[in-house]
Motif scaffolding. Structure first.
Motif, PDB file in Angstrom:
ATOM      1  N   GLY A  32       0.836  -1.197   0.000  1.00 49.82           N
ATOM      2  CA  GLY A  32       0.000   0.000   0.000  1.00 49.82           C
ATOM      3  C   GLY A  32       0.868   1.243   0.000  1.00 49.82           C
ATOM      4  N   LEU A  33       0.627   2.143  -0.941  1.00 51.47           N
ATOM      5  CA  LEU A  33       1.441   3.340  -1.107  1.00 51.47           C
ATOM      6  C   LEU A  33       0.648   4.591  -0.741  1.00 51.47           C
ATOM      7  CD1 LEU A  33       2.926   2.483  -4.632  1.00 51.47           C
ATOM      8  CD2 LEU A  33       3.777   1.782  -2.383  1.00 51.47           C
ATOM      9  N   THR A  34       1.275   5.475   0.042  1.00 52.17           N
ATOM     10  CA  THR A  34       0.669   6.757   0.362  1.00 52.17           C
ATOM     11  C   THR A  34       1.686   7.855   0.082  1.00 52.17           C
ATOM     12  OG1 THR A  34       1.315   6.682   2.689  1.00 52.17           O
ATOM     13  CG2 THR A  34      -0.822   5.770   2.148  1.00 52.17           C
ATOM     14  N   THR A  55       7.046  -7.423 -18.572  1.00 53.05           N
ATOM     15  CA  THR A  55       7.665  -6.646 -19.652  1.00 53.05           C
ATOM     16  C   THR A  55       6.746  -5.558 -20.191  1.00 53.05           C
ATOM     17  OG1 THR A  55       6.943  -8.288 -21.267  1.00 53.05           O
ATOM     18  CG2 THR A  55       9.173  -8.550 -20.356  1.00 53.05           C
ATOM     19  N   ALA A  56       5.477  -5.590 -19.825  1.00 55.81           N
ATOM     20  CA  ALA A  56       4.527  -4.576 -20.305  1.00 55.81           C
ATOM     21  C   ALA A  56       4.880  -3.213 -19.724  1.00 55.81           C
ATOM     22  CB  ALA A  56       3.104  -4.962 -19.900  1.00 55.81           C
ATOM     23  N   ARG A  57       4.475  -2.167 -20.419  1.00 56.79           N
ATOM     24  CA  ARG A  57       4.693  -0.798 -19.947  1.00 56.79           C
ATOM     25  C   ARG A  57       3.748  -0.513 -18.777  1.00 56.79           C
ATOM     26  NH1 ARG A  57       2.723   4.513 -22.146  1.00 56.79           N
ATOM     27  NH2 ARG A  57       4.167   6.045 -21.287  1.00 56.79           N
ATOM     28  N   VAL A  58       4.298  -0.105 -17.653  1.00 55.97           N
ATOM     29  CA  VAL A  58       3.504   0.178 -16.456  1.00 55.97           C
ATOM     30  C   VAL A  58       3.098   1.650 -16.473  1.00 55.97           C
ATOM     31  CG1 VAL A  58       3.564   0.297 -13.930  1.00 55.97           C
ATOM     32  CG2 VAL A  58       4.608  -1.645 -15.123  1.00 55.97           C
ATOM     33  N   GLN A  59       1.800   1.879 -16.300  1.00 62.16           N
ATOM     34  CA  GLN A  59       1.257   3.233 -16.270  1.00 62.16           C
ATOM     35  C   GLN A  59       0.363   3.372 -15.048  1.00 62.16           C
ATOM     36  OE1 GLN A  59      -0.685   4.358 -19.928  1.00 62.16           O
ATOM     37  NE2 GLN A  59       0.547   2.932 -21.106  1.00 62.16           N
ATOM     38  N   SER A  60       0.190   4.607 -14.606  1.00 63.62           N
ATOM     39  CA  SER A  60      -0.698   4.855 -13.486  1.00 63.62           C
ATOM     40  C   SER A  60      -2.132   4.508 -13.877  1.00 63.62           C
ATOM     41  CB  SER A  60      -0.630   6.320 -13.065  1.00 63.62           C
ATOM     42  OG  SER A  60      -1.568   6.558 -12.045  1.00 63.62           O
ATOM     43  N   PRO A  61      -2.834   3.783 -13.022  1.00 62.06           N
ATOM     44  CA  PRO A  61      -4.225   3.421 -13.331  1.00 62.06           C
ATOM     45  C   PRO A  61      -5.242   4.432 -12.785  1.00 62.06           C
ATOM     46  CG  PRO A  61      -3.457   2.124 -11.491  1.00 62.06           C
ATOM     47  CD  PRO A  61      -2.301   3.014 -11.904  1.00 62.06           C
ATOM     48  N   THR A  62      -4.859   5.694 -12.670  1.00 63.34           N
ATOM     49  CA  THR A  62      -5.737   6.699 -12.059  1.00 63.34           C
ATOM     50  C   THR A  62      -7.128   6.712 -12.684  1.00 63.34           C
ATOM     51  OG1 THR A  62      -3.864   8.080 -11.478  1.00 63.34           O
ATOM     52  CG2 THR A  62      -6.008   9.153 -11.534  1.00 63.34           C
ATOM     53  N   PHE A  63      -7.221   6.649 -14.000  1.00 62.50           N
ATOM     54  CA  PHE A  63      -8.527   6.792 -14.643  1.00 62.50           C
ATOM     55  C   PHE A  63      -9.224   5.475 -14.901  1.00 62.50           C
ATOM     56  CE2 PHE A  63      -6.245  10.707 -15.517  1.00 62.50           C
ATOM     57  CZ  PHE A  63      -7.143  11.604 -14.971  1.00 62.50           C
ATOM     58  N   VAL A  64      -8.500   4.366 -14.853  1.00 64.42           N
ATOM     59  CA  VAL A  64      -9.131   3.057 -15.051  1.00 64.42           C
ATOM     60  C   VAL A  64      -9.218   2.266 -13.754  1.00 64.42           C
ATOM     61  CG1 VAL A  64      -8.500   2.878 -17.489  1.00 64.42           C
ATOM     62  CG2 VAL A  64      -6.943   1.997 -15.753  1.00 64.42           C
ATOM     63  N   LEU A  65      -8.619   2.777 -12.691  1.00 62.61           N
ATOM     64  CA  LEU A  65      -8.626   2.216 -11.337  1.00 62.61           C
ATOM     65  C   LEU A  65      -7.713   1.011 -11.135  1.00 62.61           C
ATOM     66  CD1 LEU A  65     -12.419   2.530 -10.409  1.00 62.61           C
ATOM     67  CD2 LEU A  65     -10.586   4.197 -10.049  1.00 62.61           C
ATOM     68  N   VAL A  66      -7.581   0.134 -12.135  1.00 64.90           N
ATOM     69  CA  VAL A  66      -6.719  -1.050 -11.963  1.00 64.90           C
ATOM     70  C   VAL A  66      -6.100  -1.448 -13.300  1.00 64.90           C
ATOM     71  CG1 VAL A  66      -8.624  -2.715 -12.243  1.00 64.90           C
ATOM     72  CG2 VAL A  66      -6.578  -3.390 -11.002  1.00 64.90           C
ATOM     73  N   LEU A  79      -3.458  -0.917  -8.469  1.00 59.38           N
ATOM     74  CA  LEU A  79      -4.690  -0.159  -8.251  1.00 59.38           C
ATOM     75  C   LEU A  79      -4.362   1.275  -7.858  1.00 59.38           C
ATOM     76  CD1 LEU A  79      -5.366  -3.250  -7.581  1.00 59.38           C
ATOM     77  CD2 LEU A  79      -7.287  -2.328  -6.330  1.00 59.38           C
ATOM     78  N   ASP A  80      -5.285   2.177  -8.163  1.00 66.87           N
ATOM     79  CA  ASP A  80      -5.149   3.577  -7.789  1.00 66.87           C
ATOM     80  C   ASP A  80      -6.489   4.041  -7.237  1.00 66.87           C
ATOM     81  OD1 ASP A  80      -5.041   6.432  -7.805  1.00 66.87           O
ATOM     82  OD2 ASP A  80      -3.442   6.345  -9.288  1.00 66.87           O
ATOM     83  N   LEU A  81      -6.498   4.445  -5.965  1.00 64.88           N
ATOM     84  CA  LEU A  81      -7.736   4.844  -5.293  1.00 64.88           C
ATOM     85  C   LEU A  81      -7.942   6.359  -5.299  1.00 64.88           C
ATOM     86  CD1 LEU A  81      -7.533   2.482  -2.168  1.00 64.88           C
ATOM     87  CD2 LEU A  81      -8.489   2.012  -4.441  1.00 64.88           C
ATOM     88  N   ALA A 104      -1.081 -13.516  -6.221  1.00 63.75           N
ATOM     89  CA  ALA A 104      -0.514 -12.411  -6.985  1.00 63.75           C
ATOM     90  C   ALA A 104       0.139 -11.418  -6.031  1.00 63.75           C
ATOM     91  CB  ALA A 104      -1.618 -11.717  -7.781  1.00 63.75           C
ATOM     92  N   VAL A 105       0.758 -10.404  -6.619  1.00 63.67           N
ATOM     93  CA  VAL A 105       1.246  -9.247  -5.877  1.00 63.67           C
ATOM     94  C   VAL A 105       0.309  -8.094  -6.220  1.00 63.67           C
ATOM     95  CG1 VAL A 105       3.156  -7.600  -5.616  1.00 63.67           C
ATOM     96  CG2 VAL A 105       3.633 -10.051  -5.912  1.00 63.67           C
ATOM     97  N   VAL A 106      -0.150  -7.389  -5.204  1.00 61.05           N
ATOM     98  CA  VAL A 106      -1.077  -6.271  -5.403  1.00 61.05           C
ATOM     99  C   VAL A 106      -0.429  -5.012  -4.836  1.00 61.05           C
ATOM    100  CG1 VAL A 106      -3.380  -5.351  -4.885  1.00 61.05           C
ATOM    101  CG2 VAL A 106      -3.054  -7.828  -5.210  1.00 61.05           C
ATOM    102  N   VAL A 107      -0.401  -3.959  -5.666  1.00 64.74           N
ATOM    103  CA  VAL A 107       0.120  -2.667  -5.225  1.00 64.74           C
ATOM    104  C   VAL A 107      -1.005  -1.651  -5.361  1.00 64.74           C
ATOM    105  CG1 VAL A 107       1.891  -0.901  -5.512  1.00 64.74           C
ATOM    106  CG2 VAL A 107       2.422  -3.289  -6.057  1.00 64.74           C
ATOM    107  N   ILE A 108      -1.261  -0.917  -4.272  1.00 63.94           N
ATOM    108  CA  ILE A 108      -2.380   0.029  -4.241  1.00 63.94           C
ATOM    109  C   ILE A 108      -1.872   1.430  -3.928  1.00 63.94           C
ATOM    110  CG2 ILE A 108      -4.597   0.607  -3.173  1.00 63.94           C
ATOM    111  CD1 ILE A 108      -4.828  -2.401  -2.440  1.00 63.94           C
ATOM    112  N   GLU A 109      -2.040   2.337  -4.895  1.00 64.56           N
ATOM    113  CA  GLU A 109      -1.700   3.738  -4.667  1.00 64.56           C
ATOM    114  C   GLU A 109      -2.863   4.418  -3.954  1.00 64.56           C
ATOM    115  OE1 GLU A 109       0.029   5.980  -7.877  1.00 64.56           O
ATOM    116  OE2 GLU A 109       0.713   4.159  -8.896  1.00 64.56           O
ATOM    117  N   TRP A 110      -2.548   5.384  -3.102  1.00 61.91           N
ATOM    118  CA  TRP A 110      -3.531   6.112  -2.292  1.00 61.91           C
ATOM    119  C   TRP A 110      -4.229   5.163  -1.312  1.00 61.91           C
ATOM    120  CZ3 TRP A 110      -3.044  11.249  -2.590  1.00 61.91           C
ATOM    121  CH2 TRP A 110      -2.407  11.761  -3.723  1.00 61.91           C
TER     122      TRP A 110
END
Length: 151
Positions: A32-34, A55-66, A79-81, A104-110
């Motif tokens: 969990g990231l704050t 290998t995929a390009r990682v982008q912030s999921p702000t508008f798609v949530l996950v 995820l981005d809350l 899996a590994v789950v990373v949650i922004e906000w």
């Protein structure tokens, strides 16, 4: 719980820390990231993905949530809350199920949007939870304070 601090002097150092964590990650880990906008949260996730072999390009999921990333050693759910204000909105968006993924590994922004308000936040704990707080020190410098709980 052990608290640790890492000082990053550049986005590359933040990515390198994430890569170390990704290489060490086990199924069921929740990170969990704050931190403020632009603090480096997504930069850390890019490193975690690289450490997992994604290998995929990682982008912030702000508008798609996950964003879901496959193809690595373990699946990665990012995820981005930010756009959700209450636990009810998080549950309504169907995101709560990701918090307890065992394979899996789950990373949650906000993450504070969940931790600070949810009556069920501690009802079922992940195998391992790492809470990371970002503090901006300079234009490129960041202090990451983190603590682990669980196995």
């Amino acid at each position: 719980m052990l608290m640790a601090t890492f000082t990053s002097h550049s986005p590359e150092e933040t990515t390198a820390l994430g890569e170390q964590w990704g290489r060490a990650a086990q199924p069921g880990w929740l990170i969990g990231l704050t931190g403020d906008l632009g603090a480096g949260k997504t930069q850390l996730v890019k490193g975690i993905a690289r450490g997992l072999g994604v290998t995929a390009r990682v982008q912030s999921p702000t508008f798609v949530l996950v964003h879901e990333y496959a193809g690595g050693r373990l699946p990665l759910f990012h995820l981005d809350l930010y756009r959700l204000d209450t636990p009810a909105q998080i549950v309504g968006a169907g995101l709560e199920e990701y918090f307890f993924k065992r394979d899996a590994v789950v990373v949650i922004e906000w993450m504070e949007r969940w931790l600070n308000q949810s009556p069920t936040a501690n009802r079922q704990s992940p195998i391992r939870f790492r809470h990371v707080r970002f503090e901006q020190l300079s234009e490129t410098g960041r202090r990451l304070t983190y603590e682990d709980s669980g196995a």
